[in-house]
Each structure stands twice: as structure tokens, then as C-alpha cells.
Design a protein around this motif. Structure first.
Motif, PDB file in Angstrom:
ATOM      1  N   VAL A  27       0.859  -1.183   0.000  1.00 58.63           N
ATOM      2  CA  VAL A  27       0.000   0.000   0.000  1.00 58.63           C
ATOM      3  C   VAL A  27       0.894   1.231   0.000  1.00 58.63           C
ATOM      4  N   THR A  28       0.592   2.187  -0.853  1.00 55.40           N
ATOM      5  CA  THR A  28       1.362   3.410  -0.966  1.00 55.40           C
ATOM      6  C   THR A  28       0.442   4.610  -0.782  1.00 55.40           C
ATOM      7  N   SER A  29       0.845   5.556   0.045  1.00 56.02           N
ATOM      8  CA  SER A  29       0.097   6.804   0.189  1.00 56.02           C
ATOM      9  C   SER A  29       0.471   7.750  -0.941  1.00 56.02           C
ATOM     10  N   GLY A  30      -0.529   8.522  -1.404  1.00 57.92           N
ATOM     11  CA  GLY A  30      -0.237   9.457  -2.480  1.00 57.92           C
ATOM     12  C   GLY A  30      -1.401  10.346  -2.829  1.00 57.92           C
ATOM     13  N   TYR A  31      -1.364  10.859  -4.055  1.00 57.33           N
ATOM     14  CA  TYR A  31      -2.353  11.816  -4.513  1.00 57.33           C
ATOM     15  C   TYR A  31      -2.909  11.344  -5.855  1.00 57.33           C
ATOM     16  N   ALA A  32      -4.212  11.515  -6.056  1.00 54.70           N
ATOM     17  CA  ALA A  32      -4.846  11.079  -7.296  1.00 54.70           C
ATOM     18  C   ALA A  32      -5.874  12.108  -7.742  1.00 54.70           C
ATOM     19  N   THR A  71       1.390  19.283  -9.341  1.00 56.49           N
ATOM     20  CA  THR A  71       0.799  19.688  -8.055  1.00 56.49           C
ATOM     21  C   THR A  71       0.686  18.526  -7.075  1.00 56.49           C
ATOM     22  N   ALA A  72       1.338  17.418  -7.366  1.00 57.45           N
ATOM     23  CA  ALA A  72       1.247  16.237  -6.502  1.00 57.45           C
ATOM     24  C   ALA A  72       2.242  16.344  -5.358  1.00 57.45           C
ATOM     25  N   ASN A  73       1.998  17.297  -4.482  1.00 58.58           N
ATOM     26  CA  ASN A  73       2.810  17.474  -3.282  1.00 58.58           C
ATOM     27  C   ASN A  73       1.896  17.960  -2.174  1.00 58.58           C
ATOM     28  N   TYR A  74       2.289  17.701  -0.937  1.00 59.37           N
ATOM     29  CA  TYR A  74       1.393  17.932   0.199  1.00 59.37           C
ATOM     30  C   TYR A  74       0.977  19.393   0.345  1.00 59.37           C
ATOM     31  N   ALA A  75       1.895  20.320   0.124  1.00 59.57           N
ATOM     32  CA  ALA A  75       1.568  21.735   0.274  1.00 59.57           C
ATOM     33  C   ALA A  75       0.505  22.172  -0.719  1.00 59.57           C
ATOM     34  N   ASP A  76       0.663  21.788  -1.981  1.00 62.97           N
ATOM     35  CA  ASP A  76      -0.318  22.181  -2.996  1.00 62.97           C
ATOM     36  C   ASP A  76      -1.646  21.459  -2.803  1.00 62.97           C
ATOM     37  N   VAL A  77      -1.587  20.163  -2.540  1.00 65.48           N
ATOM     38  CA  VAL A  77      -2.823  19.391  -2.388  1.00 65.48           C
ATOM     39  C   VAL A  77      -3.642  19.907  -1.215  1.00 65.48           C
ATOM     40  N   HIS A  95      -6.523  17.043  -6.727  1.00 61.62           N
ATOM     41  CA  HIS A  95      -6.028  15.823  -6.116  1.00 61.62           C
ATOM     42  C   HIS A  95      -6.836  15.467  -4.870  1.00 61.62           C
ATOM     43  N   ALA A  96      -6.892  14.186  -4.567  1.00 60.79           N
ATOM     44  CA  ALA A  96      -7.384  13.684  -3.289  1.00 60.79           C
ATOM     45  C   ALA A  96      -6.264  12.884  -2.651  1.00 60.79           C
ATOM     46  N   GLU A  97      -6.151  12.945  -1.334  1.00 66.03           N
ATOM     47  CA  GLU A  97      -5.242  12.025  -0.650  1.00 66.03           C
ATOM     48  C   GLU A  97      -5.783  10.620  -0.893  1.00 66.03           C
ATOM     49  N   PHE A 154      -2.173   8.256 -10.310  1.00 69.94           N
ATOM     50  CA  PHE A 154      -1.764   8.253  -8.902  1.00 69.94           C
ATOM     51  C   PHE A 154      -0.293   8.632  -8.819  1.00 69.94           C
ATOM     52  N   TYR A 155       0.026   9.504  -7.849  1.00 66.59           N
ATOM     53  CA  TYR A 155       1.410   9.918  -7.628  1.00 66.59           C
ATOM     54  C   TYR A 155       1.763   9.670  -6.158  1.00 66.59           C
TER      55      TYR A 155
END
Length: 224
Positions: free
Chosen positions: A75-80, A86-92, A99-101, A183-184
Motif C-alpha cells: 500500500v502506498t500513500s499518495g495523490y490522485a 501539483t502532486a505534493n502535500y503543500a499544494d494538495v 487531487h485527493a489524498e 496516482f502519484y
């Protein structure tokens, strides 16, 4: 991370002592986590490892919960849902990236079906009746969303949501969306966050109960 960004703002507004009571939101209202109807049977089980991408609030707890599911390999955490840029925590976290977590689940369909993963997702991993939020986390990046990886997964998800709605599994409408998008993976410090930080206040308050519910309701699917 000592505290998630949304909490810093809230602490400044309402004070630390009132935070817990102010953020409590009722969960989905099935009579018991494991009592929702089973998923539709898959006509033909796919061969080889498969991928599921699910979003349902903060990825810390969902990642760890699915790591405990028999038949899940990783299982990998990420953004989709948004772009690579923009697949980074600050932007999301701004809520403006689409994106959604989310989590990317690699599973063995000979041991667990996509539908069974969805049953766990709907019943104990998150509350599918909360729109653009999940418990204390507010904003579209915390929405309930499924990212089918093929037409078969989309059909299973559509059929299952229709069944849950028809049978009244929840007293409020299911707001889970079916979406497309790549997914990133998230930043390294987000990966295995719950395993590495079991005493983190957020983990203890919001994620440990989900893991306990999964272990209780699906003992045959739980693994240490």
C-alpha cells in the motif's frame, strides 16, 4: 508532523481544549461496520497482481488499515486526480489541485477480490456520507472517491454503490465519486506514517479505532 495544518488554524480560533469536541462528526450509520451488504460477485477473477486506488480522508490510517488485509501485497500513500506538477502535500492541502489524498493498493485477486476491498473501504476505512471532508479533515482533498483502474473495476464500484443505496446501508446519501486520474506517491515522510508513529495524537484519535473495527468485523481478513 506534530499536528496537521488544519488543526493549527482551528487551535488559534477555538483553543486546544475545545478542539476534540468541536471536530467530532458522526460516522456513517450502518448498524454495525460489518453489516453492510456484501459486494457483487465478480464474473471472472483477473489474473496476476491488481491495483486499486481509493481515497477517503487522510491517507495515514487507510494505508495502514489495508496493509493488514490478507491478500494485499503493498500500500502506498499518495495523490490522485490532479497533475504531476501539483502532486505534493503543500499544494494538495490548498484544495485547489483536484487531487485527493489516496492510497494505491496492490493485491492478489486470487486471495481477495476488488469488491471485498470496497466492502472494507465503505464499512470501516472511512465514512462515505461525508462530502469533501472526513472527520476533522475538511476540503476536497479529503473527499470520498474511487479511481477505477479498468472498466471491470468501475462496473463493480457502480453496482456496489447502487446496492448500498438501494438497501439503505447508510441513513445519509453516499457521496463517493468515481473518478479518473493518475496516482502519484506522496512524500517519503508520509509513507508508513501510522506504523512509524503509533502514538501520534491524530493516529490515536482517528485511525486506531478504524483498525480496531476492521479487526473486529473482518477477523478472517485481518493479518498482523
Amino acid at each position: 508532523m506534530a499536528i496537521r495544518p488544519y488543526s493549527i488554524t482551528l487551535l488559534a480560533i477555538i483553543g486546544a481544549g475545545a478542539l476534540a469536541s468541536a471536530l467530532v462528526v458522526p460516522a456513517g450509520s450502518s448498524s454495525a461496520a460489518g453489516s453492510i451488504p456484501p459486494p457483487p460477485a465478480e464474473k471472472v477473477a483477473p489474473e496476476g497482481d491488481q491495483v486499486a486506488v481509493l481515497a477517503g480522508g487522510c491517507f495515514w490510517g487507510i494505508e495502514r488499515l489495508f496493509e493488514h488485509v490478507r491478500g494485499v501485497k503493498s500500500v502506498t500513500s499518495g495523490y490522485a486526480g490532479g497533475t504531476r506538477a501539483t502532486a505534493n502535500y503543500a499544494d494538495v492541502s490548498s484544495g485547489r489541485t483536484r487531487h485527493a489524498e489516496a492510497v494505491r493498493i496492490v493485491y492478489d485477486p486470487a486471495r481477495i477480490s476488488y469488491g471485498r476491498l470496497l466492502q472494507i473501504y465503505f464499512s470501516v476505512a472511512h465514512d462515505p456520507t461525508q462530502l469533501n471532508r472526513q472527520t476533522p479533515d475538511v476540503g476536497p482533498s479529503y473527499r470520498s472517491a474511487i479511481f477505477p483502474q479498468n472498466a471491470a473495476q468501475r462496473a463493480v464500484a457502480q453496482t456496489y454503490i447502487a446496492k448500498l443505496t438501494r438497501t439503505g446501508a447508510f441513513t445519509r446519501p453516499i457521496v463517493t465519486t468515481l473518478e479518473s486520474g493518475r496516482f502519484y506517491p506522496a512524500e517519503a515522510y508520509h509513507q508508513d506514517f501510522m506504523r512509524k508513529n503509533p502514538d501520534h495524537p491524530y493516529i490515536v484519535r482517528w485511525d486506531m479505532p478504524k483498525l480496531a473495527a476492521f479487526r473486529k468485523e473482518y477477523p478472517g481478513l485481518y493479518r498482523n
